[in-house]
Design an enzyme around this catalytic site. Structure first.
Site, short mmCIF file in Angstrom:
data_model
loop_
_atom_site.label_atom_id
_atom_site.label_comp_id
_atom_site.label_asym_id
_atom_site.label_seq_id
_atom_site.Cartn_x
_atom_site.Cartn_y
_atom_site.Cartn_z
CG ASP A 122 3.52 5.59 -12.85
OD1 ASP A 122 3.06 5.29 -11.71
OD2 ASP A 122 3.36 5.19 -14.01
CD GLU A 123 -0.88 5.30 -8.87
OE1 GLU A 123 -1.83 5.88 -8.28
OE2 GLU A 123 -0.59 4.09 -8.46
CE1 TYR A 147 1.13 5.31 -2.82
CE2 TYR A 147 0.43 5.27 -5.03
CZ TYR A 147 1.12 5.02 -4.21
OH TYR A 147 2.30 4.43 -4.42
#
Length: 331
Positions: A122-123, A147
């Protein structure tokens, strides 16, 4: 019998997924680089024997050779460098593993004529406004860290391989997982360990960041359901993206305080504020409505329940010491 490959199958979520696939009588093969995050390696040796292969997904030829040998119906691609702080300190390795590695797996799946489930995060959505509605899968991507950007790049590579080489795929975007056996340098193991040692938990930016939490067993359940439907060529799943949404959102600070309360530690002794990490997101909020309609999946286990908090403290107060020692030896 269905045959599946799990990359990163010795990691936190991967190990649980392997256990669930085996319980469902799926023939499971694991590809894992055995980095320090692979705390489930010894367990998988016992479970899988010669169906466990030490392999880095950045080695394109090794991945292709393995998939041509195994001939799976579906590959669950979980192998990733998932530590945000490490991606900030050393972005090249994270990008190589998460972007290039995902391309290698996708290309090998296309050549082997097997489906691929890519476990994203979800990031990739970036920071949500405090009162904004929950993200659906059609929301734009705005990753904030190396990331999350590398995971978003992996999604684009999967779609490009599908368009160019005919890959059959699905993508999941999961929220923060919790449960036993997690990498010791993640928030929950750190908090449980420090609080039980009478030490303060350092909170980036005061810990006011809001995260959405899902138990690892339910996360793996959603992955397994998605992969099975993908292998069966379910038209709702093929080519789709699905949020794997936790049932509760709570700030990092509040979660640490809840753990402290279970131990009788006063809030003023539970944590200390430290400088926030660069590019940190404040708020994550995703909708799980599509997974509910397409898979009949909805997570229920809430990290805020006293029983869940107590289970985490028990695990990371006993087994967690062994996991920390294993991590320190392999790091």
């Amino acid at each position: 019998m269905m045959r599946a490959v799990v990359t990163g199958g010795c990691g936190f979520i991967g190990s649980e997924l392997v256990r669930q696939l085996l319980a469902a009588r799926v023939e499971v093969h694991v590809l894992d680089a055995r980095f320090s995050t692979a705390l489930g390696w010894d367990e998988q040796v016992l479970l899988l024997g010669d169906r466990l292969t030490q392999l880095d997904v950045t080695d394109a030829q090794a991945v292709e050779t393995a998939l041509m040998r195994i001939k799976p119906c579906v590959v669950f691609h979980l192998a990733a460098q998932s530590h945000v702080d490490e991606s900030i300190r050393s972005p090249a390795g994270t990008i190589d593993s998460n972007a290039t590695g995902t391309f290698n797996v996708a290309r090998a799946c296309a050549k082997a004529r097997c489906a691929m489930l890519y476990c994203s995060t979800d990031e990739v959505y970036g920071d949500a406004e405090q009162n904004w509605h929950a993200w659906t899968e059609s929301a734009s991507l705005a990753p904030s860290s190396p990331y999350s950007a590398s995971k978003a790049a992996g999604e684009l590579f999967v779609r490009a391989v599908a368009r160019t080489y005919g890959l059959r795929f699905a993508i999941t975007r999961g929220t923060n997982a919790f449960g036993p056996g997690q990498y010791p340098e993640k928030l929950v193991p750190i908090a449980c360990r420090l609080l039980q040692r009478g030490e303060r938990v350092p909170l980036h930016g005061g810990g006011y960041q809001i995260r959405q939490w899902i138990h690892v067993s339910e996360f793996a359940q959603a992955l397994m359901r998605t992969g099975v439907e993908l292998a069966a060529n379910n038209s709702q799943i093929v080519g789709s993206t699905l949020n794997i949404a936790g049932p509760v959102r709570v700030s990092v600070r509040d979660l640490v305080q809840m753990l402290a309360e279970r131990l009788g530690v006063p809030a003023e002794q539970a944590f200390e504020d430290v400088e926030d990490r660069p590019g940190g997101d404040f708020n994550y909020k995703v909708s799980g409505s599509f997974a509910a309609s397409a898979l009949g999946f909805r997570a229920n286990r809430m990290i805020t329940d006293g029983s869940e908090l107590d289970a985490l403290l028990r695990h990371y107060g006993s087994n967690g010491r062994c996991e920390l020692a294993l991590y320190e030896r392999s790091a």
